[in-house]
Design a protein around this motif. Structure first.
Motif, short mmCIF file in Angstrom:
data_model
loop_
_atom_site.label_atom_id
_atom_site.label_comp_id
_atom_site.label_asym_id
_atom_site.label_seq_id
_atom_site.Cartn_x
_atom_site.Cartn_y
_atom_site.Cartn_z
N THR A 229 46.26 28.39 48.01
CA THR A 229 45.63 29.07 49.15
C THR A 229 44.37 29.79 48.69
O THR A 229 44.14 30.00 47.49
CB THR A 229 46.59 30.10 49.77
OG1 THR A 229 46.84 31.14 48.80
CG2 THR A 229 47.92 29.44 50.15
N ARG A 230 43.54 30.18 49.65
CA ARG A 230 42.31 30.90 49.33
C ARG A 230 42.59 32.23 48.63
O ARG A 230 41.93 32.55 47.63
CB ARG A 230 41.47 31.12 50.58
CG ARG A 230 40.12 31.75 50.30
CD ARG A 230 39.27 31.88 51.56
NE ARG A 230 37.98 32.45 51.25
CZ ARG A 230 36.91 31.76 50.89
NH1 ARG A 230 37.00 30.45 50.77
NH2 ARG A 230 35.77 32.36 50.62
N PRO A 231 43.57 33.04 49.10
CA PRO A 231 43.86 34.29 48.38
C PRO A 231 44.27 34.05 46.92
O PRO A 231 43.96 34.87 46.05
CB PRO A 231 45.02 34.89 49.19
CG PRO A 231 44.82 34.37 50.57
CD PRO A 231 44.33 32.96 50.36
N GLN A 232 44.96 32.95 46.65
CA GLN A 232 45.36 32.64 45.27
C GLN A 232 44.13 32.24 44.44
O GLN A 232 44.01 32.63 43.28
CB GLN A 232 46.41 31.55 45.26
CG GLN A 232 47.76 31.99 45.83
CD GLN A 232 48.74 30.86 45.97
OE1 GLN A 232 48.39 29.68 45.84
NE2 GLN A 232 50.00 31.19 46.25
N ARG A 233 43.23 31.46 45.04
CA ARG A 233 42.01 31.10 44.32
C ARG A 233 41.15 32.34 44.07
O ARG A 233 40.53 32.48 43.01
CB ARG A 233 41.23 30.04 45.10
CG ARG A 233 41.89 28.68 45.11
CD ARG A 233 40.96 27.62 45.66
NE ARG A 233 40.71 27.81 47.08
CZ ARG A 233 41.46 27.27 48.05
NH1 ARG A 233 42.52 26.53 47.73
NH2 ARG A 233 41.16 27.48 49.31
N GLU A 234 41.11 33.25 45.06
CA GLU A 234 40.37 34.50 44.87
C GLU A 234 40.95 35.30 43.70
O GLU A 234 40.21 35.90 42.91
CB GLU A 234 40.44 35.34 46.15
CG GLU A 234 39.68 34.78 47.33
CD GLU A 234 38.22 35.17 47.34
OE1 GLU A 234 37.92 36.35 47.13
OE2 GLU A 234 37.38 34.28 47.54
N ALA A 235 42.27 35.30 43.60
CA ALA A 235 42.92 36.02 42.50
C ALA A 235 42.55 35.41 41.15
O ALA A 235 42.33 36.12 40.17
CB ALA A 235 44.43 36.03 42.70
N ALA A 236 42.49 34.08 41.09
CA ALA A 236 42.12 33.40 39.84
C ALA A 236 40.69 33.74 39.45
O ALA A 236 40.39 34.01 38.28
CB ALA A 236 42.29 31.89 39.99
N TYR A 237 39.78 33.74 40.45
CA TYR A 237 38.38 34.09 40.17
C TYR A 237 38.26 35.55 39.71
O TYR A 237 37.49 35.87 38.81
CB TYR A 237 37.52 33.88 41.42
CG TYR A 237 37.46 32.45 41.90
CD1 TYR A 237 37.53 31.39 41.01
CD2 TYR A 237 37.33 32.15 43.26
CE1 TYR A 237 37.48 30.07 41.45
CE2 TYR A 237 37.27 30.84 43.71
CZ TYR A 237 37.36 29.81 42.80
OH TYR A 237 37.31 28.52 43.25
N GLU A 238 39.04 36.41 40.37
CA GLU A 238 39.01 37.84 40.03
C GLU A 238 39.46 38.06 38.59
O GLU A 238 38.84 38.81 37.82
CB GLU A 238 39.91 38.61 40.99
CG GLU A 238 39.95 40.10 40.72
CD GLU A 238 39.10 40.90 41.70
OE1 GLU A 238 39.34 42.10 41.79
OE2 GLU A 238 38.21 40.33 42.34
N ALA A 239 40.55 37.41 38.20
CA ALA A 239 41.05 37.56 36.83
C ALA A 239 40.05 37.00 35.83
O ALA A 239 39.87 37.56 34.74
CB ALA A 239 42.40 36.86 36.70
N THR A 240 39.40 35.90 36.18
CA THR A 240 38.38 35.33 35.29
C THR A 240 37.23 36.30 35.10
O THR A 240 36.72 36.47 33.98
CB THR A 240 37.85 34.01 35.88
OG1 THR A 240 38.93 33.08 36.04
CG2 THR A 240 36.79 33.39 34.98
N CYS A 241 36.82 36.95 36.18
CA CYS A 241 35.74 37.93 36.12
C CYS A 241 36.11 39.08 35.18
O CYS A 241 35.31 39.50 34.34
CB CYS A 241 35.44 38.46 37.52
SG CYS A 241 34.33 39.87 37.57
N HIS A 242 37.35 39.59 35.29
CA HIS A 242 37.77 40.69 34.44
C HIS A 242 37.88 40.26 32.98
O HIS A 242 37.59 41.05 32.07
CB HIS A 242 39.11 41.24 34.93
CG HIS A 242 39.04 41.88 36.28
ND1 HIS A 242 37.95 42.63 36.69
CD2 HIS A 242 39.91 41.90 37.33
CE1 HIS A 242 38.15 43.07 37.92
NE2 HIS A 242 39.33 42.64 38.32
N ALA A 243 38.31 39.02 32.75
CA ALA A 243 38.36 38.50 31.38
C ALA A 243 36.96 38.46 30.77
O ALA A 243 36.76 38.84 29.61
CB ALA A 243 39.00 37.11 31.36
N ALA A 244 36.01 37.99 31.55
CA ALA A 244 34.63 37.91 31.06
C ALA A 244 34.06 39.29 30.79
O ALA A 244 33.36 39.51 29.79
CB ALA A 244 33.76 37.17 32.09
#
Length: 223
Positions: free
Chosen positions: A195-210
């Motif tokens: 779902t879109r909220p799940q993809r948003e969560a993946a992008y958010e975690a990637t941003c914090h990792a970076a």
């Protein structure tokens, strides 16, 4: 300031991408899945809220500050307003860890991590003049940094200088290591995202990792 021009540009691109994601979250504070890294059918998406936008705004500010610290012109920015800003940021994320404000989809250790990032920025702003002054105390860069921060940079004794460098190195290692759980969360969520909220969560975690990795590299480069 980062000495390597190549590293400056790499970090600038990384922090700029993080800032753009933060702006996206400010403009479109859509529901997001919990950043637990273990999505289940029972997980409830966290709706958009003012707290979500505030979190995103803090990350934009953090990213912009890190970009400025990569370059010589960033040394002319007064340190006192930045110290106040990041102190407030630390208080905000500490409040999130105690549930004093609404849930934003982050776990407590994740909010605590952001508070540590804000406090680390305060440390960098206060300790940088002393660390830079171990070179030529009359150099133009040190002079500009002293004027911008409002702190008179004087050559520290070797023990103080070594102690500051050790703290920078430890913080650098800490942030590099803490980027790994974020990256693991991004991968775990991304593999299961439907779902879109799940993809948003993946992008958010990637941003914090970076962000964590970039801060770690910067602290190590300064030390």
């Amino acid at each position: 300031m980062v000495e390597s021009l190549l590293l400056r540009w790499i970090l600038t691109v990384l922090f700029t991408a993080s800032a753009l994601w933060g702006l996206h979250r400010i403009i479109r504070a859509e529901p997001i899945s919990p950043l637990s890294g273990r999505l289940t059918d029972q997980d409830r998406d966290v709706p958009g809220s003012p707290a979500v936008r505030i979190n995103a705004a803090w990350h934009v500010v953090m990213s912009a500050a890190m970009v400025a610290m990569c370059w010589p012109w960033g040394m002319a920015i007064p340190a006192t307003p930045q110290l106040v800003l990041f102190a407030v940021m630390a208080v905000w994320f500490l409040a999130l860890t105690t549930d004093l404000v609404g849930c934003t989809g982050h776990r407590r250790w994740q909010d605590a991590h952001h508070a540590v990032m804000a406090l680390a920025m305060c440390w960098m702003l206060t300790a940088m003049p002393s660390l830079l002054s171990h070179g030529e105390t009359g150099s133009e860069d040190v002079h500009h940094h002293s004027m911008g921060s409002g702190i008179l940079a004087s050559a520290p004794d070797p023990a103080q200088e070594n102690g500051i460098a050790v703290v920078f190195a430890l913080l650098g290692v800490y942030f590099v290591l803490t980027s790994l759980p974020w990256l693991s969360t991004a991968v775990d969520i991304g593999r299961k995202a439907k779902t879109r909220p799940q993809r948003e969560a993946a992008y958010e975690a990637t941003c914090h990792a970076a962000m964590a990795a970039g801060m770690g590299v910067m602290f190590l480069a300064v030390s």
